[in-house]
Design a protein around this motif. Structure first.
Motif, PDB file in Angstrom:
ATOM      1  N   LEU A 105       0.826  -1.213   0.000  1.00  0.00           N
ATOM      2  CA  LEU A 105       0.000   0.000   0.000  1.00  0.00           C
ATOM      3  C   LEU A 105       0.858   1.259   0.000  1.00  0.00           C
ATOM      4  O   LEU A 105       0.551   2.228  -0.702  1.00  0.00           O
ATOM      5  N   SER A 164       0.785   3.906  -2.969  1.00  0.00           N
ATOM      6  CA  SER A 164       0.442   5.277  -2.625  1.00  0.00           C
ATOM      7  C   SER A 164       1.537   6.237  -3.077  1.00  0.00           C
ATOM      8  O   SER A 164       1.254   7.315  -3.609  1.00  0.00           O
ATOM      9  N   THR A 197       1.315   6.814  -6.863  1.00  0.00           N
ATOM     10  CA  THR A 197       0.155   7.577  -7.347  1.00  0.00           C
ATOM     11  C   THR A 197       0.006   8.914  -6.657  1.00  0.00           C
ATOM     12  O   THR A 197      -0.720   9.785  -7.141  1.00  0.00           O
ATOM     13  N   ARG A 206      -1.496   9.203  -3.872  1.00  0.00           N
ATOM     14  CA  ARG A 206      -2.748   9.134  -3.099  1.00  0.00           C
ATOM     15  C   ARG A 206      -2.639   8.057  -2.041  1.00  0.00           C
ATOM     16  O   ARG A 206      -1.984   7.048  -2.238  1.00  0.00           O
ATOM     17  N   SER A 207      -3.335   8.246  -0.938  1.00  0.00           N
ATOM     18  CA  SER A 207      -3.357   7.252   0.127  1.00  0.00           C
ATOM     19  C   SER A 207      -4.310   6.135  -0.264  1.00  0.00           C
ATOM     20  O   SER A 207      -5.421   6.391  -0.725  1.00  0.00           O
ATOM     21  N   LEU A 208      -3.867   4.875  -0.079  1.00  0.00           N
ATOM     22  CA  LEU A 208      -4.724   3.720  -0.412  1.00  0.00           C
ATOM     23  C   LEU A 208      -5.215   3.011   0.840  1.00  0.00           C
ATOM     24  O   LEU A 208      -5.903   2.020   0.736  1.00  0.00           O
TER      25      LEU A 208
END
Length: 172
Positions: free
Chosen positions: A160, A164, A167, A169-171
């Protein structure tokens, strides 16, 4: 989850507590075994067992990393001693997130719980009454199960973190 690089499957690391009473071995990425000198288990307490497991976690991780860099050095035909410095903010953030992962593992019987922060700071709990109620073989099997689950949890969270970081972004 993606498979580990092939060279990691050949990795073997061993650790021993400073007093020589407890031992751990890692094969591959998550096959972990724990053992004690003859008679130790029957004569000890749950608190001492937890302390031994904490020590073994830390020592086995150090041994694992030493062997990892040896294998990587062989693979690259040059000496690799550790991680390089992050080259940018994203790499620094990714490393910080990796080192902040709180992973845990618990045996099916609930007698052994292990946790680690970034695989650097370790803790262990052994349920009261374990030494009187469970054989050494059952206890070491519970240790292996909890350790393997901790590794699985860490690898999942690491996946994760890496996703993250790529990207932004937080997953979680």
């Amino acid at each position: 989850m993606t498979a580990a690089p092939e060279y990691l499957e050949t990795l073997t690391a061993e650790a021993e507590t400073p007093d020589g009473t407890a031992f751990a071995r890692l094969r591959g990425t998550s096959d972990i075994s724990v053992s004690f000198v003859p008679g130790y288990y029957a004569q000890t307490t749950e608190a001492r067992l937890a302390d031994k497991l904490t020590q073994l976690g830390r020592l086995l991780w150090v041994a694992r990393m030493r062997e990892y860099y040896r294998l990587k050095s062989d693979l690259l035909n040059r000496e690799v001693r550790g991680e390089g410095r992050p080259r940018n903010e994203r790499q620094a953030a990714r490393r910080e997130a990796r080192d902040s992962i709180v992973a845990s593992g618990r045996s099916d019987d609930g007698r052994v719980e292990l946790s680690a922060v970034g695989l650097l700071s370790w803790s262990a709990t052994v349920a009261p009454g374990t030494v009187r109620q469970v054989s050494e073989e059952a206890f070491t099997a519970a240790c292996a199960q909890a350790a393997e689950r901790l590794v699985e949890d860490h690898l999942w969270q690491l996946k994760l973190v890496w996703a993250s970081a790529s990207t932004g972004r937080s997953l979680g």
